[in-house]
Design a protein around this motif. Structure first.
Motif, PDB file in Angstrom:
ATOM      1  N   LEU A 147       0.819  -1.220   0.000  1.00 50.26           N
ATOM      2  CA  LEU A 147       0.000   0.000   0.000  1.00 50.26           C
ATOM      3  C   LEU A 147       0.848   1.262   0.000  1.00 50.26           C
ATOM      4  N   PHE A 178     -11.939   4.877   0.251  1.00 52.55           N
ATOM      5  CA  PHE A 178     -10.704   5.634   0.477  1.00 52.55           C
ATOM      6  C   PHE A 178     -10.966   7.130   0.365  1.00 52.55           C
ATOM      7  N   ILE A 189      -6.429  -2.598   5.407  1.00 52.08           N
ATOM      8  CA  ILE A 189      -7.006  -1.273   5.141  1.00 52.08           C
ATOM      9  C   ILE A 189      -7.741  -0.689   6.352  1.00 52.08           C
TER      10      ILE A 189
END
Length: 306
Positions: A55, A128, A82
C-alpha cells in the motif's frame, strides 16, 4: 491470626496495624509497562508488514485511483490491512452512504481476502475517498504507511489501558506469588480459574455455591490445602468501601464452608480516610494485606504458616 501481624510488624495492637496499613497505601498501581503494550503493537503491525509496504506505493500518488485499482486487482491480500489505517479492527463494515436521503442507503464493505469484482473495487476506491484515506496518503503521510500504522496501533492500544488498569494488581503480584510458592514448595498455582476447575482437574470437592466463582489466584499446598488469593485496587471510583469489604467477608465465609483459606490483597487511594472499613476488614477477614505488607514479606510468612 492477628498475633502474626503484631509479631511481624512489631506493634502492640491491631490499631497500630491498621495505622500502618493506612499510612502505606499507594496512589497508583501503574508501572512503566502500563502505558503501551509494545509487544502487542509489534505483533499486530508485523502481521501486515508486507501489505503495508504494498500500500505504500499510494503515498503521494499522482494517479491514486488507478494505482489503488491495480493494487486491489493484483494483491487482494492487502484488504485486511485497510481498516487498520482508520484504527478499526473489524473486517466487515457498514456505512450510511448519505444521511440526507429519506431512506439512507447502507453500503457493506468486506475487507476479507477475496477476488474483487469491478463493483467491489469501485466501492473500496470510494471508501478511500469518503473516509479521508486518499487525502491521508496523498497529502499527510510523508514517508511510509508502516510508520503511520505503528502510531495507529499505539492509539488502539490506549483503549486497552482500562483493562490493564484492572489487571495491573494481578500482573504485579503474579511473579511475587510465583516466587514465594517456589520457595515454599507450593507446586500448584492457578490463575483466573473457577473453583469448579479444582473438582474437575484435582478431584477436590467444591461446594456448589462457589463452583462458578472465578478466583484471581488459587494455590494448592501439600496437595490438599486450598488458598484463594483475591487482589484489587480501589481508586475511589465505583464501589463503596463498605460494599467492597462486605463482599470479601462473604467470600471468606463461603470459602471457609468449603475448608479453603482466603487472603485479600488490596490497595489504592480509595482506602484513604476509610479506617473504619479497614478496621472492619481486619476484624472479619483472617488475612488482609496491602502491597507494602506484601513487599516486606508478610504474604510469604502467611503462606508459610497456613
Amino acid at each position: 491470626m492477628k498475633e502474626l501481624y503484631l509479631e511481624f510488624l512489631d506493634v502492640e495492637n491491631i490499631e497500630s496495624v491498621i495505622e500502618k496499613f493506612h499510612d502505606t497505601i499507594i496512589d497508583t498501581n501503574r508501572s512503566y509497562n502500563f502505558f503501551v503494550d509494545w509487544d502487542k503493537v509489534r505483533n499486530n503491525i508485523t502481521k501486515y508488514k508486507i501489505e503495508f509496504h504494498i500500500l505504500n506505493s499510494l503515498v503521494g500518488s499522482k494517479q491514486f485511483e488507478d494505482d489503488l485499482k491495480e493494487i486491489l486487482q493484483k494483491y487482494p491480500q492487502v484488504l485486511p490491512a485497510i481498516p487498520i489505517l482508520l484504527a478499526i479492527r473489524e473486517l466487515n463494515l457498514k456505512v450510511i452512504k448519505d444521511f440526507t436521503e429519506k431512506v439512507p442507503k447502507v453500503v457493506n464493505y468486506d475487507f476479507n481476502i477475496r477476488n474483487l469484482t469491478p463493483e467491489d473495487i469501485d466501492n473500496i476506491i470510494e471508501f478511500f475517498d469518503k473516509t479521508g484515506l486518499k487525502n491521508l496518503l496523498i497529502n499527510m503521510v510523508t514517508k511510509n504507511i508502516y510508520d503511520y500504522a505503528i502510531g495507529v496501533e499505539v492509539g488502539l492500544d490506549s483503549h486497552a489501558r482500562k483493562n490493564r488498569s484492572g489487571d495491573a494488581m494481578e500482573l504485579l503480584l503474579k511473579p511475587i506469588i510465583e516466587e514465594i510458592a517456589k520457595k515454599k514448595g507450593i507446586q500448584t498455582i492457578l490463575f483466573q480459574k473457577t473453583f469448579e476447575y479444582l473438582e474437575t482437574n484435582y478431584k477436590i470437592k467444591v461446594n456448589s455455591s462457589i463452583q462458578n466463582r472465578k478466583a484471581d489466584f488459587i494455590l494448592i499446598k501439600n496437595n490438599k490445602k486450598v488458598i484463594n488469593i483475591e487482589v484489587n485496587f480501589f481508586s475511589g471510583t465505583g464501589s463503596k468501601p463498605q460494599e467492597i469489604v462486605d463482599s470479601y467477608i462473604e467470600r471468606q465465609n463461603e470459602l471457609k464452608n468449603n475448608g479453603f483459606e482466603f487472603i485479600w490483597i488490596t490497595d489504592g487511594e480509595g482506602w484513604k480516610g476509610q479506617k473504619n472499613q479497614i478496621h472492619k476488614g481486619f476484624e472479619k477477614i483472617d488475612y488482609l494485606l496491602n502491597l507494602y505488607f506484601v513487599r516486606i514479606g508478610l504474604l510469604e510468612e502467611i503462606l508459610c504458616r497456613i
